[in-house]
Structure formats: C-alpha cells, structure tokens
Design a protein around this motif. Structure first.
Motif, PDB file in Angstrom:
ATOM      1  N   SER A 110       0.988  -1.185   0.008  1.00  0.00           N
ATOM      2  CA  SER A 110       0.073   0.147   0.019  1.00  0.00           C
ATOM      3  C   SER A 110       0.952   1.468   0.134  1.00  0.00           C
ATOM      4  O   SER A 110       0.597   2.330  -0.594  1.00  0.00           O
ATOM      5  N   GLY A 111       2.064   1.138   0.547  1.00  0.00           N
ATOM      6  CA  GLY A 111       2.746   2.388   0.890  1.00  0.00           C
ATOM      7  C   GLY A 111       3.425   2.556  -0.595  1.00  0.00           C
ATOM      8  O   GLY A 111       3.453   3.776  -1.260  1.00  0.00           O
ATOM      9  N   VAL A 112       3.874   1.405  -1.294  1.00  0.00           N
ATOM     10  CA  VAL A 112       4.415   1.834  -2.621  1.00  0.00           C
ATOM     11  C   VAL A 112       3.544   2.507  -3.617  1.00  0.00           C
ATOM     12  O   VAL A 112       3.694   3.332  -4.605  1.00  0.00           O
ATOM     13  N   VAL A 113       2.314   1.871  -3.755  1.00  0.00           N
ATOM     14  CA  VAL A 113       1.232   2.298  -4.326  1.00  0.00           C
ATOM     15  C   VAL A 113       0.998   3.767  -4.303  1.00  0.00           C
ATOM     16  O   VAL A 113       0.654   4.434  -5.300  1.00  0.00           O
ATOM     17  N   LEU A 114       0.741   4.364  -2.977  1.00  0.00           N
ATOM     18  CA  LEU A 114       0.378   5.514  -2.688  1.00  0.00           C
ATOM     19  C   LEU A 114       1.541   6.709  -3.032  1.00  0.00           C
ATOM     20  O   LEU A 114       1.386   7.769  -3.389  1.00  0.00           O
ATOM     21  N   LEU A 115       3.157   6.037  -2.904  1.00  0.00           N
ATOM     22  CA  LEU A 115       3.862   6.917  -3.166  1.00  0.00           C
ATOM     23  C   LEU A 115       3.892   7.154  -4.741  1.00  0.00           C
ATOM     24  O   LEU A 115       4.379   8.113  -5.112  1.00  0.00           O
ATOM     25  N   VAL A 116       3.979   6.104  -5.548  1.00  0.00           N
ATOM     26  CA  VAL A 116       3.618   6.217  -6.927  1.00  0.00           C
ATOM     27  C   VAL A 116       2.613   7.231  -7.401  1.00  0.00           C
ATOM     28  O   VAL A 116       2.716   8.079  -8.386  1.00  0.00           O
ATOM     29  N   LEU A 117       1.579   7.229  -6.754  1.00  0.00           N
ATOM     30  CA  LEU A 117       0.441   8.015  -7.024  1.00  0.00           C
ATOM     31  C   LEU A 117       0.697   9.592  -6.301  1.00  0.00           C
ATOM     32  O   LEU A 117      -0.173  10.368  -6.570  1.00  0.00           O
ATOM     33  N   GLY A 118       1.523   9.608  -5.576  1.00  0.00           N
ATOM     34  CA  GLY A 118       1.839  10.997  -5.005  1.00  0.00           C
ATOM     35  C   GLY A 118       1.067  11.305  -3.904  1.00  0.00           C
ATOM     36  O   GLY A 118       0.755  12.387  -3.520  1.00  0.00           O
ATOM     37  N   ARG A 119       0.194  10.049  -3.200  1.00  0.00           N
ATOM     38  CA  ARG A 119      -0.627  10.351  -1.974  1.00  0.00           C
ATOM     39  C   ARG A 119       0.060   9.934  -0.714  1.00  0.00           C
ATOM     40  O   ARG A 119      -1.084   9.657  -0.023  1.00  0.00           O
ATOM     41  N   PHE A 171     -15.026   8.935  15.436  1.00  0.00           N
ATOM     42  CA  PHE A 171     -13.964   9.946  15.050  1.00  0.00           C
ATOM     43  C   PHE A 171     -13.512   9.775  13.629  1.00  0.00           C
ATOM     44  O   PHE A 171     -12.347   9.286  13.462  1.00  0.00           O
ATOM     45  N   PRO A 172     -14.246  10.270  12.630  1.00  0.00           N
ATOM     46  CA  PRO A 172     -13.753   9.820  11.429  1.00  0.00           C
ATOM     47  C   PRO A 172     -12.227  10.500  10.972  1.00  0.00           C
ATOM     48  O   PRO A 172     -12.275  11.711  11.329  1.00  0.00           O
ATOM     49  N   PRO A 173     -11.643  10.007  10.078  1.00  0.00           N
ATOM     50  CA  PRO A 173     -10.269  10.406   9.958  1.00  0.00           C
ATOM     51  C   PRO A 173     -10.586  11.811   8.971  1.00  0.00           C
ATOM     52  O   PRO A 173     -11.514  11.700   8.092  1.00  0.00           O
ATOM     53  N   GLN A 174      -9.341  12.686   8.701  1.00  0.00           N
ATOM     54  CA  GLN A 174      -9.654  13.679   7.831  1.00  0.00           C
ATOM     55  C   GLN A 174      -8.905  13.355   6.483  1.00  0.00           C
ATOM     56  O   GLN A 174      -9.866  13.443   5.364  1.00  0.00           O
ATOM     57  N   ARG A 175      -8.237  12.304   6.534  1.00  0.00           N
ATOM     58  CA  ARG A 175      -7.650  11.890   5.177  1.00  0.00           C
ATOM     59  C   ARG A 175      -8.415  10.693   4.606  1.00  0.00           C
ATOM     60  O   ARG A 175      -9.197   9.651   5.608  1.00  0.00           O
ATOM     61  N   PRO A 176      -8.459  10.189   3.315  1.00  0.00           N
ATOM     62  CA  PRO A 176      -9.225   8.798   2.897  1.00  0.00           C
ATOM     63  C   PRO A 176      -8.687   7.852   3.492  1.00  0.00           C
ATOM     64  O   PRO A 176      -7.396   7.749   3.863  1.00  0.00           O
ATOM     65  N   MET A 177      -9.438   6.734   3.950  1.00  0.00           N
ATOM     66  CA  MET A 177      -8.791   5.492   4.583  1.00  0.00           C
ATOM     67  C   MET A 177      -7.813   4.893   3.689  1.00  0.00           C
ATOM     68  O   MET A 177      -6.865   4.387   4.251  1.00  0.00           O
ATOM     69  N   LEU A 178      -8.041   5.110   2.316  1.00  0.00           N
ATOM     70  CA  LEU A 178      -6.922   4.345   1.547  1.00  0.00           C
ATOM     71  C   LEU A 178      -5.422   4.895   1.848  1.00  0.00           C
ATOM     72  O   LEU A 178      -4.435   4.199   1.674  1.00  0.00           O
ATOM     73  N   GLU A 179      -5.343   6.252   2.021  1.00  0.00           N
ATOM     74  CA  GLU A 179      -4.186   6.844   2.445  1.00  0.00           C
ATOM     75  C   GLU A 179      -3.324   6.595   3.711  1.00  0.00           C
ATOM     76  O   GLU A 179      -2.247   7.033   3.887  1.00  0.00           O
ATOM     77  N   LEU A 180      -4.367   5.841   4.341  1.00  0.00           N
ATOM     78  CA  LEU A 180      -3.908   5.554   5.959  1.00  0.00           C
ATOM     79  C   LEU A 180      -3.320   4.332   5.713  1.00  0.00           C
ATOM     80  O   LEU A 180      -2.860   3.576   6.907  1.00  0.00           O
ATOM     81  N   LEU A 181      -3.630   3.524   5.061  1.00  0.00           N
ATOM     82  CA  LEU A 181      -3.281   1.922   5.019  1.00  0.00           C
ATOM     83  C   LEU A 181      -2.043   1.634   5.423  1.00  0.00           C
ATOM     84  O   LEU A 181      -1.832   0.751   6.044  1.00  0.00           O
ATOM     85  N   PRO A 182      -1.086   2.206   4.879  1.00  0.00           N
ATOM     86  CA  PRO A 182       0.333   2.028   5.270  1.00  0.00           C
ATOM     87  C   PRO A 182       0.727   2.118   6.812  1.00  0.00           C
ATOM     88  O   PRO A 182       1.416   1.381   7.344  1.00  0.00           O
ATOM     89  N   PHE A 183      -0.091   2.988   7.373  1.00  0.00           N
ATOM     90  CA  PHE A 183       0.101   3.334   8.722  1.00  0.00           C
ATOM     91  C   PHE A 183      -0.602   2.480   9.705  1.00  0.00           C
ATOM     92  O   PHE A 183      -0.144   1.929  10.534  1.00  0.00           O
ATOM     93  N   PHE A 184      -1.636   1.891   9.129  1.00  0.00           N
ATOM     94  CA  PHE A 184      -2.359   0.895   9.946  1.00  0.00           C
ATOM     95  C   PHE A 184      -1.638  -0.393   9.964  1.00  0.00           C
ATOM     96  O   PHE A 184      -1.358  -0.860  10.938  1.00  0.00           O
ATOM     97  N   PHE A 185      -1.262  -0.776   8.647  1.00  0.00           N
ATOM     98  CA  PHE A 185      -0.425  -1.939   8.563  1.00  0.00           C
ATOM     99  C   PHE A 185       1.022  -1.860   9.012  1.00  0.00           C
ATOM    100  O   PHE A 185       1.379  -2.946   9.846  1.00  0.00           O
ATOM    101  N   PRO A 226      -4.004  -5.709   1.941  1.00  0.00           N
ATOM    102  CA  PRO A 226      -4.747  -4.260   1.651  1.00  0.00           C
ATOM    103  C   PRO A 226      -5.881  -3.948   0.887  1.00  0.00           C
ATOM    104  O   PRO A 226      -6.263  -3.056   1.334  1.00  0.00           O
ATOM    105  N   LEU A 227      -6.311  -4.694  -0.180  1.00  0.00           N
ATOM    106  CA  LEU A 227      -7.387  -4.431  -0.953  1.00  0.00           C
ATOM    107  C   LEU A 227      -8.621  -4.842  -0.045  1.00  0.00           C
ATOM    108  O   LEU A 227      -9.729  -4.262   0.012  1.00  0.00           O
ATOM    109  N   GLY A 228      -8.463  -6.022   0.745  1.00  0.00           N
ATOM    110  CA  GLY A 228      -9.757  -6.438   1.470  1.00  0.00           C
ATOM    111  C   GLY A 228      -9.963  -5.696   2.686  1.00  0.00           C
ATOM    112  O   GLY A 228     -11.009  -5.135   2.906  1.00  0.00           O
ATOM    113  N   THR A 229      -8.807  -5.284   3.319  1.00  0.00           N
ATOM    114  CA  THR A 229      -8.790  -4.573   4.681  1.00  0.00           C
ATOM    115  C   THR A 229      -9.525  -3.030   4.021  1.00  0.00           C
ATOM    116  O   THR A 229     -10.214  -2.698   4.895  1.00  0.00           O
TER     117      THR A 229
END
Length: 286
Positions: free
Chosen positions: A47-56, A173-187, A224-227
């Motif tokens: 998830s970290g690599v995908v977000l890095l490539v996407l600039g997110r 307490f909903p997060p400010q960022r989309p959940m997708l962008e927080l996946l690397p930190f959850f994991f 990552p996708l299922g979570t």
C-alpha cells in the motif's frame, strides 16, 4: 444506501473468504504469528509503494490518529494476533466463522454509542444471520473438554470484538484523510505489534519457502485491498447490513476449507449458509 458500498462489501467477502484456507495451508511451513506479521508487513509495503507512486503518501494528521491507532492496534494488529494464534489449533472454516460472528456486537455498540436506529426488518435479519452463524459454528461438534480448543474459540471471540470496537471508533472519530491513504500506517503499526508478539511467543519460528506464495498473495493483494474494503464498508453501511454482510465471509471460508483442505461438510453448512444469505437479503431491503 449507496450501491458502491455494497460492492465494497462484496470485494471484502470474496478476498477474506479465501484468506483463512490459504493461511491454514501456509502453516505447513510457517508459524502462526510470524505468518501474521508477514501478512501485515507486506500489506504495509504494497500500500505504501502504490500511494508513493500516486503521490498520495502523506503522514497522518492529528484528526487521523484515533482511526490509525484503533485500526492498527485493534482491527489489524489485535485481530491478526488472536486469529493467527487460534489458527494453529482450529480448522480454517471455524476461524472464518467465529472471527466474524461476534462482529454482531457492532449492532448494539452502534445503537448505544452512536445512536443508530435499526428497523425491525434489520433486527430480524441480524437474528437470522446470527442463527445461521451458530449453525455454521456447530457447537455440538466441539470438544469442550479440550483446553486448547476452548482457548482458540475464546481468542476468536476476542478478535471479533476488537474489530467491532475499532469500527465504532472510526465512526465516532472519522479521519480527515481517505482511508486508502492511511493503509500503510494501519499495517505498519500492526506489523510492529505482531513482530514483538512473534519474537516473544515464537522465538524459533518463521516462514519457510513453501509458505511464501501464500504470504505474497495475502500480504500484497488480499490484505490491503480486502482491509480497505472492510473498513470502508464498515464505516459507510448501516451496522446491521455490515454485520450480516460480513457473515458471507465465513460461508465462503467454510466452503473453501471443505473443498481445499478436506474439512468436513454437512447439513450445517447448507442450512447455516442458507440462513446467512436470506439475512443479507433482508438487511439490504430493510
């Protein structure tokens, strides 16, 4: 209710329904907690690599921290820890059922903590789904005199309660960022927790070559996708729809466990699976 949210639920069911038979098969060449740590670590990397490539790829903000902590320590770290320990002593089908059945605690928690209103039809759907889950669990077939089996079942109940609590926290307490962008930190947070537990509980354990394909598929794709799908569906769908819908995971898990691992198939799978399917239909219509 947005149809897109139901598609998220469907993705989660398909991916997570197949995870437990794959994980159980992997334990022929891996120890449980180390396998769980590899699953979380690879998911963090992917998830970290995908977000890095996407600039997110960005650090979480202050408003994101409750969700990061709840999901990283409870829904992923705690859930993975308890379920993978139980995986060493219980069949994959039973893991799939019990790790999801007490997600029903999400319903009363949502009513009491979040003030969610549940229609009579959805209460009926929840009851029917719970009945189907109890049939799938098959308590009459459990050796209640075996301490290891009792401990394994207790771990699964605890794992699912942690999952429910995490979902309630993300709703409150909903997060400010989309959940997708927080996946690397959850994991990533979950990986640290699981590595510490693995080093303490399984100092001589690890993952052999035979389990690497299993770890790669679960860690790089299913986790990552299922979570992400599970988290978003749990946040967006009404608690009864989410709870009942997640029960399709064990229906698929029990079926795959029977076909792949040769775990026994009986009337309980047909009856329990049928009740769960009917409960999902009621919940969606309610």
């Amino acid at each position: 209710m947005n149809p897109r949210d139901l598609w998220l639920l469907a993705v989660a069911v398909v991916l997570f329904g197949g995870v437990w038979p794959i994980a159980k098969d992997a334990l022929g060449d891996a120890t449980p907690v180390w396998f769980g740590a590899s699953r979380a670590g690879l998911a963090a990397l992917a998830s970290g690599v995908v977000l890095l490539v996407l600039g997110r790829l960005h650090l979480p903000g202050r408003r994101d921290l409750p969700s990061v902590l709840a999901l990283g320590l409870l829904q992923i770290g705690g859930f993975f820890a308890l379920t993978h320990i139980a995986l060493g002593v219980l069949p994959a089908g039973r893991i799939a059922v019990l790790s999801n059945v007490t997600i029903y605690s999400l319903v009363p928690l949502s009513v009491l903590v979040l003030g969610e209103r549940v229609s009579p039809l959805r209460w009926a759907a929840a009851g029917m789904g719970l009945a189907g889950a109890l049939v799938l669990v098959g308590p009459w077939a459990v050796d209640w005199s075996d301490p290891a089996v009792l401990a394994g079942n207790a771990l699964l109940v605890g794992a699912s309660v942690l999952w429910s609590i995490a979902i309630v926290i993300t709703r409150r307490f909903p997060p400010q960022r989309p959940m997708l962008e927080l996946l690397p930190f959850f994991f990533g947070l979950a990986t640290l927790l699981l590595l510490a537990l693995a080093a303490w509980r399984e100092p001589g354990g690890g993952i052999g070559w035979g389990a690497l394909p299993h770890a790669a598929f679960i860690g790089l794709v299913a986790a990552p996708l299922g979570t992400w799908s599970v988290i978003e569906a749990g946040r967006r769908l009404p608690s009864t729809v989410a709870s009942v819908g997640f029960m399709l995971v064990p229906v698929l898990g029990v079926t795959l466990g029977a076909l792949w691992l040769g775990e026994p198939v009986g009337w309980d799978i047909l009856v329990g699976g049928g009740l769960v399917f009917l409960s999902v239909i009621l919940a969606v219509r309610g």
